[in-house]
Design a protein around this motif. Structure first.
Motif, PDB file in Angstrom:
ATOM      1  N   THR A 161       0.784  -1.123   0.034  1.00 26.49           N
ATOM      2  CA  THR A 161      -0.003   0.162   0.145  1.00 26.49           C
ATOM      3  C   THR A 161       1.054   1.188  -0.037  1.00 26.49           C
ATOM      4  O   THR A 161       0.651   2.198  -0.721  1.00 26.49           O
ATOM      5  CB  THR A 161      -1.203  -0.142   1.332  1.00 26.49           C
ATOM      6  N   LEU A 162       1.882   1.208   0.860  1.00 25.54           N
ATOM      7  CA  LEU A 162       2.879   2.434   1.140  1.00 25.54           C
ATOM      8  C   LEU A 162       3.643   2.465  -0.501  1.00 25.54           C
ATOM      9  O   LEU A 162       3.687   3.608  -0.835  1.00 25.54           O
ATOM     10  CB  LEU A 162       3.830   2.281   2.033  1.00 25.54           C
ATOM     11  N   GLN A 163       3.932   1.540  -0.936  1.00 22.66           N
ATOM     12  CA  GLN A 163       4.886   1.471  -2.290  1.00 22.66           C
ATOM     13  C   GLN A 163       4.069   1.893  -3.311  1.00 22.66           C
ATOM     14  O   GLN A 163       4.492   2.979  -4.102  1.00 22.66           O
ATOM     15  CB  GLN A 163       5.382   0.227  -2.680  1.00 22.66           C
ATOM     16  N   HIS A 164       2.624   1.545  -3.308  1.00 24.08           N
ATOM     17  CA  HIS A 164       1.569   2.263  -4.556  1.00 24.08           C
ATOM     18  C   HIS A 164       1.482   3.770  -3.917  1.00 24.08           C
ATOM     19  O   HIS A 164       1.401   4.629  -5.184  1.00 24.08           O
ATOM     20  CB  HIS A 164       0.079   1.436  -4.353  1.00 24.08           C
ATOM     21  N   PHE A 165       1.385   4.036  -2.905  1.00 20.17           N
ATOM     22  CA  PHE A 165       0.858   5.468  -2.715  1.00 20.17           C
ATOM     23  C   PHE A 165       2.104   6.536  -3.076  1.00 20.17           C
ATOM     24  O   PHE A 165       1.886   7.340  -3.904  1.00 20.17           O
ATOM     25  CB  PHE A 165       0.751   5.738  -1.057  1.00 20.17           C
ATOM     26  N   PHE A 166       3.430   6.025  -2.653  1.00 19.10           N
ATOM     27  CA  PHE A 166       4.444   6.758  -2.999  1.00 19.10           C
ATOM     28  C   PHE A 166       4.779   6.749  -4.467  1.00 19.10           C
ATOM     29  O   PHE A 166       5.062   7.756  -5.051  1.00 19.10           O
ATOM     30  CB  PHE A 166       5.605   6.231  -2.308  1.00 19.10           C
ATOM     31  N   ALA A 167       4.520   5.852  -5.167  1.00 20.24           N
ATOM     32  CA  ALA A 167       4.693   5.644  -6.520  1.00 20.24           C
ATOM     33  C   ALA A 167       3.882   6.561  -7.355  1.00 20.24           C
ATOM     34  O   ALA A 167       4.245   7.241  -8.322  1.00 20.24           O
ATOM     35  CB  ALA A 167       4.424   4.364  -7.433  1.00 20.24           C
ATOM     36  N   CYS A 168       2.472   6.671  -7.079  1.00 22.01           N
ATOM     37  CA  CYS A 168       1.668   7.517  -7.544  1.00 22.01           C
ATOM     38  C   CYS A 168       1.929   9.195  -7.303  1.00 22.01           C
ATOM     39  O   CYS A 168       1.885   9.796  -7.993  1.00 22.01           O
ATOM     40  CB  CYS A 168       0.011   7.253  -6.882  1.00 22.01           C
ATOM     41  N   ARG A 169       2.326   9.280  -6.065  1.00 23.88           N
ATOM     42  CA  ARG A 169       2.871  10.583  -5.625  1.00 23.88           C
ATOM     43  C   ARG A 169       4.177  11.056  -6.568  1.00 23.88           C
ATOM     44  O   ARG A 169       4.157  12.350  -7.209  1.00 23.88           O
ATOM     45  CB  ARG A 169       3.070  10.781  -4.379  1.00 23.88           C
ATOM     46  N   ARG A 170       5.007  10.109  -6.618  1.00 22.06           N
ATOM     47  CA  ARG A 170       6.082  10.450  -7.375  1.00 22.06           C
ATOM     48  C   ARG A 170       5.600  10.767  -8.899  1.00 22.06           C
ATOM     49  O   ARG A 170       6.444  11.757  -9.544  1.00 22.06           O
ATOM     50  CB  ARG A 170       7.278   9.212  -7.238  1.00 22.06           C
ATOM     51  N   ALA A 171       4.819   9.989  -9.535  1.00 19.52           N
ATOM     52  CA  ALA A 171       4.468  10.184 -10.700  1.00 19.52           C
ATOM     53  C   ALA A 171       3.482  11.239 -11.063  1.00 19.52           C
ATOM     54  O   ALA A 171       3.236  11.783 -12.073  1.00 19.52           O
ATOM     55  CB  ALA A 171       3.457   8.886 -11.382  1.00 19.52           C
ATOM     56  N   GLY A 172       3.193  12.016  -9.857  1.00 19.99           N
ATOM     57  CA  GLY A 172       2.148  12.970 -10.106  1.00 19.99           C
ATOM     58  C   GLY A 172       1.010  12.724 -10.561  1.00 19.99           C
ATOM     59  O   GLY A 172       0.164  13.518 -11.136  1.00 19.99           O
ATOM     60  N   SER A 173       0.575  11.351 -10.497  1.00 13.66           N
ATOM     61  CA  SER A 173      -0.669  10.952 -11.044  1.00 13.66           C
ATOM     62  C   SER A 173      -1.775  10.948  -9.933  1.00 13.66           C
ATOM     63  O   SER A 173      -1.552  11.280  -8.594  1.00 13.66           O
ATOM     64  CB  SER A 173      -0.575   9.559 -11.714  1.00 13.66           C
ATOM     65  N   ALA A 174      -3.023  10.569 -10.328  1.00 13.66           N
ATOM     66  CA  ALA A 174      -4.178  10.458  -9.564  1.00 13.66           C
ATOM     67  C   ALA A 174      -3.764   9.063  -8.743  1.00 13.66           C
ATOM     68  O   ALA A 174      -2.698   8.371  -8.941  1.00 13.66           O
ATOM     69  CB  ALA A 174      -5.454   9.890 -10.284  1.00 13.66           C
ATOM     70  N   TYR A 175      -4.558   8.705  -7.678  1.00 14.56           N
ATOM     71  CA  TYR A 175      -4.267   7.711  -6.905  1.00 14.56           C
ATOM     72  C   TYR A 175      -5.368   6.424  -7.241  1.00 14.56           C
ATOM     73  O   TYR A 175      -6.213   6.297  -6.531  1.00 14.56           O
ATOM     74  CB  TYR A 175      -4.276   7.948  -5.443  1.00 14.56           C
ATOM     75  N   PRO A 176      -5.098   5.883  -8.336  1.00 13.14           N
ATOM     76  CA  PRO A 176      -6.171   4.779  -8.706  1.00 13.14           C
ATOM     77  C   PRO A 176      -6.062   3.729  -7.619  1.00 13.14           C
ATOM     78  O   PRO A 176      -5.108   3.353  -7.053  1.00 13.14           O
ATOM     79  CB  PRO A 176      -5.558   4.250 -10.223  1.00 13.14           C
ATOM     80  N   LEU A 177      -7.067   2.879  -7.778  1.00 14.99           N
ATOM     81  CA  LEU A 177      -7.355   1.706  -6.908  1.00 14.99           C
ATOM     82  C   LEU A 177      -6.235   0.823  -7.352  1.00 14.99           C
ATOM     83  O   LEU A 177      -6.147   0.123  -8.553  1.00 14.99           O
ATOM     84  CB  LEU A 177      -8.690   1.013  -6.881  1.00 14.99           C
ATOM     85  N   HIS A 178      -5.580   0.188  -6.386  1.00 19.01           N
ATOM     86  CA  HIS A 178      -4.503  -0.988  -6.746  1.00 19.01           C
ATOM     87  C   HIS A 178      -5.002  -2.111  -6.242  1.00 19.01           C
ATOM     88  O   HIS A 178      -5.303  -2.305  -4.867  1.00 19.01           O
ATOM     89  CB  HIS A 178      -3.181  -0.724  -6.255  1.00 19.01           C
ATOM     90  N   CYS A 179      -5.612  -3.278  -6.656  1.00 20.62           N
ATOM     91  CA  CYS A 179      -5.781  -4.636  -6.354  1.00 20.62           C
ATOM     92  C   CYS A 179      -4.565  -5.591  -6.546  1.00 20.62           C
ATOM     93  O   CYS A 179      -4.164  -5.508  -7.635  1.00 20.62           O
ATOM     94  CB  CYS A 179      -7.348  -4.927  -7.067  1.00 20.62           C
ATOM     95  N   GLY A 180      -4.646  -6.465  -5.730  1.00 21.31           N
ATOM     96  CA  GLY A 180      -3.658  -7.355  -5.594  1.00 21.31           C
ATOM     97  C   GLY A 180      -3.903  -8.532  -4.752  1.00 21.31           C
ATOM     98  O   GLY A 180      -4.895  -8.724  -3.796  1.00 21.31           O
ATOM     99  N   ASP A 181      -3.231  -9.756  -5.022  1.00 26.62           N
ATOM    100  CA  ASP A 181      -3.077 -10.828  -4.171  1.00 26.62           C
ATOM    101  C   ASP A 181      -1.960 -11.087  -3.412  1.00 26.62           C
ATOM    102  O   ASP A 181      -0.752 -10.823  -4.173  1.00 26.62           O
ATOM    103  CB  ASP A 181      -3.563 -12.143  -5.133  1.00 26.62           C
ATOM    104  N   ILE A 182      -2.028 -11.570  -2.247  1.00 27.69           N
ATOM    105  CA  ILE A 182      -0.568 -11.626  -1.550  1.00 27.69           C
ATOM    106  C   ILE A 182      -0.649 -12.981  -0.888  1.00 27.69           C
ATOM    107  O   ILE A 182      -1.659 -13.423  -0.438  1.00 27.69           O
ATOM    108  CB  ILE A 182      -0.458 -10.657  -0.521  1.00 27.69           C
TER     109      ILE A 182
END
Length: 182
Positions: A161-182
């Motif tokens: 979740t943190l990696q997705h958040f920071f990647a979106c922030r660095r890209a200057g993009s919106a924060y799309p929903l990230h779905c995944g399986d762990i």
């Protein structure tokens, strides 16, 4: 550790031992009461939480409970009956961090099949920096991305979740929903 698919031993209604079998009109094994015939369904638990943001920082909580005592996490916990996902995320953030937040949108939805859970995290805007951590938290504090103690993150869902958040922030993009399986 995988979830034991045969966790139910006795009927919640009458106390009789259950048998695991495929009921009529079903396609998988269920706990079926040998006495009253009640079928007991077992479903994943929802873990709900937030990524509280203040400016360029995110709020993390150091766990005061097991599992992963002393490791950092986002404020999150099990959703309760009678509340929505959003209400649960707000409650958990208040209980664990004492933070005053406003939800901004669902950020991640991660299935953790091996433990029968679904983790849902909202992006949240902190309304101030006042914190009042509850008994499940040793410490709550704000981190810039380069300060996040990545080797001390409690759970893979929090890391992702943190990696997705920071990647979106660095890209200057919106924060799309990230779905995944762990």
């Amino acid at each position: 550790m995988l979830i034991d698919p045969r966790r139910i031993k006795h009927c919640r209604h009458c106390g009789t031992a259950v048998d695991y079998r495929v009921p009529d009109d079903d396609n998988r094994e269920r706990a079926v009461c040998a006495g009253c015939g009640t079928i007991h369904y077992e479903n994943p638990l929802n873990v709900v939480g937030t990524v509280p943001v203040w400016g360029e920082q995110v709020l993390l909580c150091k766990r005061a409970i097991e599992p992963r005592y002393g490791f950092w996490t986002l404020p999150a916990g099990f959703m309760e009956l009678g509340e929505t996902v959003a209400q649960g995320a707000l409650r958990e953030t208040t209980e664990e961090a004492g933070a005053n937040i406003e939800l901004e949108g669902l950020l991640t939805m991660l299935s953790v099949v091996r433990v029968g859970q679904v983790h849902l995290f909202y992006k949240a805007r902190m309304l101030d920096t006042a914190l009042d951590p509850g008994p499940e938290t040793l410490e709550a504090r704000l981190f810039h991305e380069h300060e996040v103690p990545w080797d001390e993150i409690a759970f893979r869902t929090v890391r992702e979740t943190l990696q997705h958040f920071f990647a979106c922030r660095r890209a200057g993009s919106a924060y799309p929903l990230h779905c995944g399986d762990i």
